[in-house]
Motif scaffolding. Structure first.
Motif, PDB file in Angstrom:
ATOM      1  N   SER A   1       0.814  -1.222   0.000  1.00 21.25           N
ATOM      2  CA  SER A   1       0.000   0.000   0.000  1.00 21.25           C
ATOM      3  C   SER A   1       0.844   1.266   0.000  1.00 21.25           C
ATOM      4  O   SER A   1       0.635   2.166  -0.824  1.00 21.25           O
ATOM      5  CB  SER A   1      -0.924   0.011   1.228  1.00 21.25           C
ATOM      6  N   ALA A   2       1.773   1.353   0.940  1.00 17.85           N
ATOM      7  CA  ALA A   2       2.527   2.597   1.116  1.00 17.85           C
ATOM      8  C   ALA A   2       3.368   2.976  -0.108  1.00 17.85           C
ATOM      9  O   ALA A   2       3.336   4.132  -0.541  1.00 17.85           O
ATOM     10  CB  ALA A   2       3.390   2.518   2.377  1.00 17.85           C
ATOM     11  N   PRO A   3       4.131   2.042  -0.704  1.00 18.16           N
ATOM     12  CA  PRO A   3       4.895   2.433  -1.896  1.00 18.16           C
ATOM     13  C   PRO A   3       4.005   2.916  -3.042  1.00 18.16           C
ATOM     14  O   PRO A   3       4.334   3.893  -3.725  1.00 18.16           O
ATOM     15  CB  PRO A   3       5.638   1.142  -2.266  1.00 18.16           C
ATOM     16  N   LEU A   4       2.872   2.238  -3.261  1.00 19.96           N
ATOM     17  CA  LEU A   4       1.969   2.658  -4.332  1.00 19.96           C
ATOM     18  C   LEU A   4       1.357   4.023  -4.031  1.00 19.96           C
ATOM     19  O   LEU A   4       1.206   4.862  -4.928  1.00 19.96           O
ATOM     20  CB  LEU A   4       0.871   1.612  -4.522  1.00 19.96           C
ATOM     21  N   ASP A   5       1.007   4.253  -2.775  1.00 17.51           N
ATOM     22  CA  ASP A   5       0.417   5.536  -2.412  1.00 17.51           C
ATOM     23  C   ASP A   5       1.452   6.653  -2.505  1.00 17.51           C
ATOM     24  O   ASP A   5       1.146   7.765  -2.935  1.00 17.51           O
ATOM     25  CB  ASP A   5      -0.173   5.466  -1.004  1.00 17.51           C
TER      26      ASP A   5
ATOM     27  N   THR B   1       9.353   4.383  -3.376  1.00 18.73           N
ATOM     28  CA  THR B   1       8.854   4.609  -4.736  1.00 18.73           C
ATOM     29  C   THR B   1       9.805   4.026  -5.780  1.00 18.73           C
ATOM     30  O   THR B   1       9.390   3.748  -6.906  1.00 18.73           O
ATOM     31  CB  THR B   1       8.653   6.109  -5.019  1.00 18.73           C
ATOM     32  N   ARG B   2      11.070   3.843  -5.410  1.00 21.92           N
ATOM     33  CA  ARG B   2      12.054   3.246  -6.315  1.00 21.92           C
ATOM     34  C   ARG B   2      12.244   1.757  -6.046  1.00 21.92           C
ATOM     35  O   ARG B   2      12.426   0.974  -6.969  1.00 21.92           O
ATOM     36  CB  ARG B   2      13.403   3.961  -6.191  1.00 21.92           C
ATOM     37  N   LEU B   3      12.184   1.387  -4.771  1.00 25.58           N
ATOM     38  CA  LEU B   3      12.470   0.004  -4.379  1.00 25.58           C
ATOM     39  C   LEU B   3      11.229  -0.881  -4.356  1.00 25.58           C
ATOM     40  O   LEU B   3      11.344  -2.105  -4.312  1.00 25.58           O
ATOM     41  CB  LEU B   3      13.109  -0.007  -2.982  1.00 25.58           C
ATOM     42  N   ASN B   4      10.041  -0.247  -4.357  1.00 25.85           N
ATOM     43  CA  ASN B   4       8.766  -0.976  -4.285  1.00 25.85           C
ATOM     44  C   ASN B   4       8.639  -1.804  -3.002  1.00 25.85           C
ATOM     45  O   ASN B   4       7.983  -2.847  -2.981  1.00 25.85           O
ATOM     46  CB  ASN B   4       8.579  -1.875  -5.511  1.00 25.85           C
ATOM     47  N   LYS B   5       9.261  -1.314  -1.946  1.00 22.67           N
ATOM     48  CA  LYS B   5       9.120  -1.930  -0.634  1.00 22.67           C
ATOM     49  C   LYS B   5       9.522  -0.916   0.421  1.00 22.67           C
ATOM     50  O   LYS B   5      10.199   0.087   0.115  1.00 22.67           O
ATOM     51  CB  LYS B   5       9.980  -3.185  -0.507  1.00 22.67           C
ATOM     52  N   CYS B   6       9.120  -1.171   1.642  1.00 24.89           N
ATOM     53  CA  CYS B   6       9.446  -0.275   2.750  1.00 24.89           C
ATOM     54  C   CYS B   6      10.786  -0.649   3.360  1.00 24.89           C
ATOM     55  O   CYS B   6      11.064  -1.824   3.602  1.00 24.89           O
ATOM     56  CB  CYS B   6       8.342  -0.367   3.808  1.00 24.89           C
ATOM     57  N   ILE B   7      11.620   0.365   3.612  1.00 27.37           N
ATOM     58  CA  ILE B   7      12.875   0.130   4.325  1.00 27.37           C
ATOM     59  C   ILE B   7      12.897   0.914   5.642  1.00 27.37           C
ATOM     60  O   ILE B   7      13.947   1.123   6.224  1.00 27.37           O
ATOM     61  CB  ILE B   7      14.101   0.495   3.461  1.00 27.37           C
ATOM     62  N   ASP B   8      11.698   1.327   6.084  1.00 26.81           N
ATOM     63  CA  ASP B   8      11.561   2.085   7.329  1.00 26.81           C
ATOM     64  C   ASP B   8      12.458   3.322   7.306  1.00 26.81           C
ATOM     65  O   ASP B   8      13.240   3.569   8.224  1.00 26.81           O
ATOM     66  CB  ASP B   8      11.887   1.206   8.538  1.00 26.81           C
ATOM     67  N   CYS B   9      12.310   4.102   6.250  1.00 29.24           N
ATOM     68  CA  CYS B   9      13.182   5.251   6.026  1.00 29.24           C
ATOM     69  C   CYS B   9      12.857   6.399   6.988  1.00 29.24           C
ATOM     70  O   CYS B   9      11.855   6.376   7.703  1.00 29.24           O
ATOM     71  CB  CYS B   9      13.051   5.742   4.585  1.00 29.24           C
TER      72      CYS B   9
END
Length: 205
Positions: A149-153, A164-172
């Protein structure tokens, strides 16, 4: 899928949350109309699901007293005023990032303007949820929301966060991070205040 939806609706009811199942946008609109009155105020949160299913247009075109935060050209302060008015709305419309089969609602939000009225304020909260968002556990709800959800949003919002580049969360810790508020609703004091309308298919993020 229908058995999973029925089980989820049953467990939502155990948590004082009402569930509905619809198998088309037309049926969804009929349920929405049955739950609203034209003279009452309706607020909304950001939601790809509400956009895709035509709920925003339904509010605009059928004479509802709609607090439309998507009017082009609204200033930051004008949007903030709408966010505050949402707390006093008769109904708040929203999407949900994930619903667990044991009847819990999970959302991640950036500034809290969507999750806050879900928790308190409006007399009625109506959440429209694609059946693709039903998950087996809280752990899966968090995973789905952070990595799908979060990367797409973030892409929809044109953020420059790593997801947005990795298509996954890295807890940035990026300044544009939208994963700031993690909210799990496990039940309600007031029975039927929150209503979850499932629509068959893949909707939203």
């Amino acid at each position: 899928m229908i058995n999973i939806v029925q089980k989820t609706i049953h467990n939502l009811s155990n948590n004082n949350i009402t569930g509905y199942y619809t198998n088309s946008i037309a049926q969804l609109h009929e349920v929405i109309r049955s739950l609203l009155r034209k003279e009452e105020t309706v607020g909304c949160g950001d939601s790809a699901t509400l956009e895709q299913t035509g709920i925003f247009d339904l509010m605009r075109n059928e004479g509802y007293s709609f607090l439309d935060k998507h009017i082009p050209g609204l200033s930051h302060e004008e949007k903030r005023e709408i966010y505050l008015q949402n707390f006093r709305a008769d109904t708040f419309l929203t999407g949900i990032n994930a619903v667990t089969m044991d009847g819990k609602l999970f959302n991640i939000d950036g500034n809290g303007s969507r999750v806050a009225p879900i928790l308190y304020g409006p007399k009625q909260v109506i959440a429209v949820v694609g059946t693709n968002k039903i998950v087996s556990s809280e752990k899966e709800a968090i995973y789905r929301t952070r990595h799908i959800s979060a990367p797409l949003d973030a892409k929809r919002l044109k953020k420059s966060t790593p997801c947005t580049r990795l298509n996954k969360c890295i807890d940035c810790h990026h300044k544009q991070r939208i994963c700031n508020d993690f909210v799990l609703v496990t039940g309600q004091f007031e029975k039927n205040r929150i209503k979850v309308i499932f629509i068959e298919g893949n909707y939203g993020f």
